[in-house]
Design a protein around this motif. Structure first.
Motif, PDB file in Angstrom:
ATOM      1  N   TYR A   1       0.831  -1.211   0.000  1.00  0.00           N
ATOM      2  CA  TYR A   1       0.000   0.000   0.000  1.00  0.00           C
ATOM      3  C   TYR A   1       0.864   1.258   0.000  1.00  0.00           C
ATOM      4  CZ  TYR A   1       0.932   0.570   5.008  1.00  0.00           C
ATOM      5  OH  TYR A   1       1.538   0.750   6.217  1.00  0.00           O
TER       6      TYR A   1
ATOM      7  N   ARG B   1       0.080   5.913  -0.677  1.00  0.00           N
ATOM      8  CA  ARG B   1      -0.874   7.010  -0.521  1.00  0.00           C
ATOM      9  C   ARG B   1      -1.012   7.754  -1.839  1.00  0.00           C
ATOM     10  NH1 ARG B   1       2.835   5.702   2.747  1.00  0.00           N
ATOM     11  NH2 ARG B   1       2.062   4.789   4.686  1.00  0.00           N
TER      12      ARG B   1
ATOM     13  N   VAL C   1      -2.092  10.903  -3.878  1.00  0.00           N
ATOM     14  CA  VAL C   1      -2.141  12.348  -3.612  1.00  0.00           C
ATOM     15  C   VAL C   1      -2.741  13.015  -4.844  1.00  0.00           C
ATOM     16  CG1 VAL C   1      -0.722  14.401  -3.232  1.00  0.00           C
ATOM     17  CG2 VAL C   1      -0.165  12.237  -2.064  1.00  0.00           C
TER      18      VAL C   1
ATOM     19  N   THR D   1      -5.845  16.214  -6.360  1.00  0.00           N
ATOM     20  CA  THR D   1      -6.531  17.476  -6.110  1.00  0.00           C
ATOM     21  C   THR D   1      -8.028  17.212  -6.124  1.00  0.00           C
ATOM     22  OG1 THR D   1      -4.730  18.647  -7.210  1.00  0.00           O
ATOM     23  CG2 THR D   1      -6.757  19.868  -6.884  1.00  0.00           C
TER      24      THR D   1
ATOM     25  N   PRO E   1      -5.571  20.103  -1.930  1.00  0.00           N
ATOM     26  CA  PRO E   1      -4.725  18.909  -1.900  1.00  0.00           C
ATOM     27  C   PRO E   1      -5.393  17.819  -1.061  1.00  0.00           C
ATOM     28  CG  PRO E   1      -3.744  20.672  -0.593  1.00  0.00           C
ATOM     29  CD  PRO E   1      -4.954  21.248  -1.246  1.00  0.00           C
ATOM     30  N   ALA E   2      -5.395  16.599  -1.583  1.00  0.00           N
ATOM     31  CA  ALA E   2      -6.059  15.489  -0.908  1.00  0.00           C
ATOM     32  C   ALA E   2      -5.154  14.266  -0.940  1.00  0.00           C
ATOM     33  CB  ALA E   2      -7.393  15.182  -1.585  1.00  0.00           C
ATOM     34  N   VAL E   3      -5.359  13.378   0.016  1.00  0.00           N
ATOM     35  CA  VAL E   3      -4.505  12.188   0.137  1.00  0.00           C
ATOM     36  C   VAL E   3      -5.338  11.057   0.749  1.00  0.00           C
ATOM     37  CG1 VAL E   3      -3.621  13.087   2.351  1.00  0.00           C
ATOM     38  CG2 VAL E   3      -2.333  11.319   1.172  1.00  0.00           C
ATOM     39  N   ARG E   4      -5.145   9.840   0.251  1.00  0.00           N
ATOM     40  CA  ARG E   4      -5.825   8.660   0.796  1.00  0.00           C
ATOM     41  C   ARG E   4      -4.868   7.474   0.773  1.00  0.00           C
ATOM     42  NH1 ARG E   4      -8.896  12.113   1.110  1.00  0.00           N
ATOM     43  NH2 ARG E   4     -11.135  12.263   0.737  1.00  0.00           N
ATOM     44  N   PRO E   5      -4.802   6.706   1.847  1.00  0.00           N
ATOM     45  CA  PRO E   5      -4.061   5.446   1.760  1.00  0.00           C
ATOM     46  C   PRO E   5      -4.851   4.419   0.941  1.00  0.00           C
ATOM     47  CG  PRO E   5      -4.885   5.827   4.013  1.00  0.00           C
ATOM     48  CD  PRO E   5      -5.374   6.958   3.179  1.00  0.00           C
TER      49      PRO E   5
ATOM     50  N   ASN F   1      -4.301   0.386  -1.318  1.00  0.00           N
ATOM     51  CA  ASN F   1      -3.333  -0.639  -1.719  1.00  0.00           C
ATOM     52  C   ASN F   1      -3.115  -0.596  -3.230  1.00  0.00           C
ATOM     53  OD1 ASN F   1      -6.023  -1.575  -1.459  1.00  0.00           O
ATOM     54  ND2 ASN F   1      -5.381  -3.707  -1.599  1.00  0.00           N
TER      55      ASN F   1
ATOM     56  N   VAL G   1      -1.278  13.148 -10.610  1.00  0.00           N
ATOM     57  CA  VAL G   1      -1.313  12.754  -9.207  1.00  0.00           C
ATOM     58  C   VAL G   1       0.106  12.472  -8.728  1.00  0.00           C
ATOM     59  CG1 VAL G   1      -3.624  11.690  -9.439  1.00  0.00           C
ATOM     60  CG2 VAL G   1      -1.553  10.269  -9.707  1.00  0.00           C
ATOM     61  N   ALA G   2       0.242  12.341  -7.419  1.00  0.00           N
ATOM     62  CA  ALA G   2       1.484  11.807  -6.861  1.00  0.00           C
ATOM     63  C   ALA G   2       1.122  10.531  -6.101  1.00  0.00           C
ATOM     64  CB  ALA G   2       2.148  12.829  -5.945  1.00  0.00           C
TER      65      ALA G   2
ATOM     66  N   GLU H   1       2.861   7.964  -3.051  1.00  0.00           N
ATOM     67  CA  GLU H   1       3.981   7.839  -2.118  1.00  0.00           C
ATOM     68  C   GLU H   1       3.880   6.538  -1.346  1.00  0.00           C
ATOM     69  OE1 GLU H   1       6.253   8.496   1.696  1.00  0.00           O
ATOM     70  OE2 GLU H   1       4.164   7.912   1.429  1.00  0.00           O
TER      71      GLU H   1
ATOM     72  N   TRP I   1      -8.799  -3.463   0.831  1.00  0.00           N
ATOM     73  CA  TRP I   1      -8.984  -3.971   2.185  1.00  0.00           C
ATOM     74  C   TRP I   1     -10.401  -3.700   2.674  1.00  0.00           C
ATOM     75  CZ3 TRP I   1      -4.060  -2.157   5.266  1.00  0.00           C
ATOM     76  CH2 TRP I   1      -2.919  -2.623   4.598  1.00  0.00           C
ATOM     77  N   VAL I   2     -10.957  -2.609   2.159  1.00  0.00           N
ATOM     78  CA  VAL I   2     -12.192  -2.097   2.737  1.00  0.00           C
ATOM     79  C   VAL I   2     -13.382  -2.498   1.873  1.00  0.00           C
ATOM     80  CG1 VAL I   2     -13.442  -0.014   3.384  1.00  0.00           C
ATOM     81  CG2 VAL I   2     -10.983  -0.171   3.784  1.00  0.00           C
TER      82      VAL I   2
ATOM     83  N   ARG J   1     -12.624  -5.621   5.654  1.00  0.00           N
ATOM     84  CA  ARG J   1     -12.634  -4.559   6.662  1.00  0.00           C
ATOM     85  C   ARG J   1     -13.636  -3.486   6.283  1.00  0.00           C
ATOM     86  NH1 ARG J   1     -10.767  -8.084   9.152  1.00  0.00           N
ATOM     87  NH2 ARG J   1      -8.555  -8.519   9.445  1.00  0.00           N
ATOM     88  N   ARG J   2     -14.081  -2.776   7.289  1.00  0.00           N
ATOM     89  CA  ARG J   2     -14.811  -1.551   7.006  1.00  0.00           C
ATOM     90  C   ARG J   2     -14.126  -0.418   7.759  1.00  0.00           C
ATOM     91  NH1 ARG J   2     -18.375   0.140  11.056  1.00  0.00           N
ATOM     92  NH2 ARG J   2     -18.256  -1.266  12.826  1.00  0.00           N
TER      93      ARG J   2
ATOM     94  N   VAL K   1       1.312  17.102   2.280  1.00  0.00           N
ATOM     95  CA  VAL K   1       0.782  17.077   0.910  1.00  0.00           C
ATOM     96  C   VAL K   1       0.509  18.509   0.502  1.00  0.00           C
ATOM     97  CG1 VAL K   1      -1.191  16.339  -0.499  1.00  0.00           C
ATOM     98  CG2 VAL K   1      -0.204  14.775   1.210  1.00  0.00           C
TER      99      VAL K   1
ATOM    100  N   PRO L   1       0.525  18.175  -7.668  1.00  0.00           N
ATOM    101  CA  PRO L   1       0.423  17.603  -6.327  1.00  0.00           C
ATOM    102  C   PRO L   1       1.774  17.046  -5.880  1.00  0.00           C
ATOM    103  CG  PRO L   1      -0.720  16.218  -7.939  1.00  0.00           C
ATOM    104  CD  PRO L   1      -0.255  17.439  -8.669  1.00  0.00           C
TER     105      PRO L   1
ATOM    106  N   VAL M   1       4.205  15.528  -2.325  1.00  0.00           N
ATOM    107  CA  VAL M   1       4.125  14.877  -1.020  1.00  0.00           C
ATOM    108  C   VAL M   1       5.544  14.592  -0.528  1.00  0.00           C
ATOM    109  CG1 VAL M   1       3.773  12.645  -2.201  1.00  0.00           C
ATOM    110  CG2 VAL M   1       3.160  12.857   0.198  1.00  0.00           C
TER     111      VAL M   1
ATOM    112  N   ALA N   1      -2.518  19.291   2.998  1.00  0.00           N
ATOM    113  CA  ALA N   1      -3.062  18.155   3.736  1.00  0.00           C
ATOM    114  C   ALA N   1      -1.894  17.497   4.477  1.00  0.00           C
ATOM    115  CB  ALA N   1      -3.743  17.165   2.806  1.00  0.00           C
TER     116      ALA N   1
ATOM    117  N   GLU O   1      -1.005  13.696   6.370  1.00  0.00           N
ATOM    118  CA  GLU O   1      -1.499  12.330   6.586  1.00  0.00           C
ATOM    119  C   GLU O   1      -0.529  11.551   7.437  1.00  0.00           C
ATOM    120  OE1 GLU O   1      -2.205   7.999   5.607  1.00  0.00           O
ATOM    121  OE2 GLU O   1      -0.364   9.166   5.460  1.00  0.00           O
TER     122      GLU O   1
ATOM    123  N   ARG P   1      -4.394  -6.395   8.077  1.00  0.00           N
ATOM    124  CA  ARG P   1      -5.323  -5.427   7.473  1.00  0.00           C
ATOM    125  C   ARG P   1      -6.071  -4.624   8.540  1.00  0.00           C
ATOM    126  NH1 ARG P   1      -7.541  -7.321   1.667  1.00  0.00           N
ATOM    127  NH2 ARG P   1      -5.507  -7.780   0.806  1.00  0.00           N
TER     128      ARG P   1
ATOM    129  N   ILE Q   1      -6.184  12.088   8.298  1.00  0.00           N
ATOM    130  CA  ILE Q   1      -5.925  13.073   7.248  1.00  0.00           C
ATOM    131  C   ILE Q   1      -6.425  14.433   7.725  1.00  0.00           C
ATOM    132  CG2 ILE Q   1      -6.473  13.772   4.890  1.00  0.00           C
ATOM    133  CD1 ILE Q   1      -7.019  10.642   4.445  1.00  0.00           C
TER     134      ILE Q   1
ATOM    135  N   LEU R   1      -9.610   0.743  10.729  1.00  0.00           N
ATOM    136  CA  LEU R   1     -10.093  -0.442  10.033  1.00  0.00           C
ATOM    137  C   LEU R   1     -10.584  -1.447  11.070  1.00  0.00           C
ATOM    138  CD1 LEU R   1      -7.137  -0.729   7.508  1.00  0.00           C
ATOM    139  CD2 LEU R   1      -9.518  -0.383   6.859  1.00  0.00           C
TER     140      LEU R   1
END
Lengths: 144, 144
Positions: free
Chosen positions: A27, A29, A31, A33, A38-42, A44, A71-72, A74, A113-114, B8-9, B31, B38, B40, B72, B74, B83, B89, B134
């Motif tokens: 996994y 992150r 990155v 817009t 600027p936004a970021v989410r972990p 996989n 995007v970026a 990381e 995962w989710v 997972r949730r 970020v 973008p 990071v 941002a 993170e 998991r 964030i 998670l």
């Protein structure tokens, strides 16, 4: 000795080594817009044919199948006790995988995962790859 | 049982709990936008008086002492085998700490891992804080 024992410097990695490290972890992150912020989410990922493949909620990272987004991405493995590890940062163009067969094949490779709506398959084509490892700072000085 | 065992949730965290988790780890990822792209970087941080304090190379994240930037931040602790884990964030406004006394005091609290020019002290004032943990997906279903 002018350096403290836990001081570190950055050694830059060749692109091939950076991509190998990225491919070796599950996994990272993403990155991007979102609403001009600027936004970021972990998420996989898998690395496939030189590209980074992730899944996302539709519209989150890339608007729709006709658009693309810069995007970026990381990933890192850092040990905060030892202050050692590596980090890889990729800047590239993210596009939705539009071909249904290809999207289905890639979906199986990147199982989120989710539970929930992660039905958009996105491929990031790297344009700039920056990787570094943390190494002891005194290593640059040679033997004491 | 309709869920796979490792599905997972996301359970959203209260802001206070998210900030507590963030304060409990030594590093995260800033970020920001750089040359309209973008960007990071992993950095270490402290949480102080409700703000996130980091150090940066001058001009990297925030242009100069007169400007501010929306960024941002993170941090996460994720276990890819189990998991499980959490991610926080923060979206907020980053400003350079201009007061020399305050900057010096904060500099001592955030000693960068890496030798070199990290002489700009930046404070991020959180505006949106999103944290999640998670948890096993079947936990939402109650007893089987």
């Amino acid at each position: 000795m002018t350096y403290q024992e836990d001081e570190r410097r950055l050694r830059e990695l060749p692109v091939s080594e950076a991509m190998r490290l990225l491919a070796g972890v599950p996994y990272g992150r993403i990155v991007f817009t979102r609403h001009a912020l600027p936004a970021v989410r972990p998420v996989n990922h898998v690395v496939l044919d030189g590209g980074i493949v992730i899944r996302s909620s539709p519209g989150m990272v890339v608007g729709d199948q006709a658009t693309e987004a810069v995007v970026a991405y990381e990933a890192d493995e850092l040990d905060s006790d030892e202050r050692l590890g590596w980090s890889v940062i990729v800047t590239g163009v993210a596009t939705t995988v539009a071909d249904p067969g290809e999207a289905a094949r890639l979906k199986d490779l990147v199982r989120p995962w989710v539970t929930g709506e992660m039905d958009q398959v996105i491929r990031i084509q790297p344009e700039i790859v920056t990787g570094f490892v943390l190494v002891p700072a005194q290593a640059v000085c040679g033997p004491a």
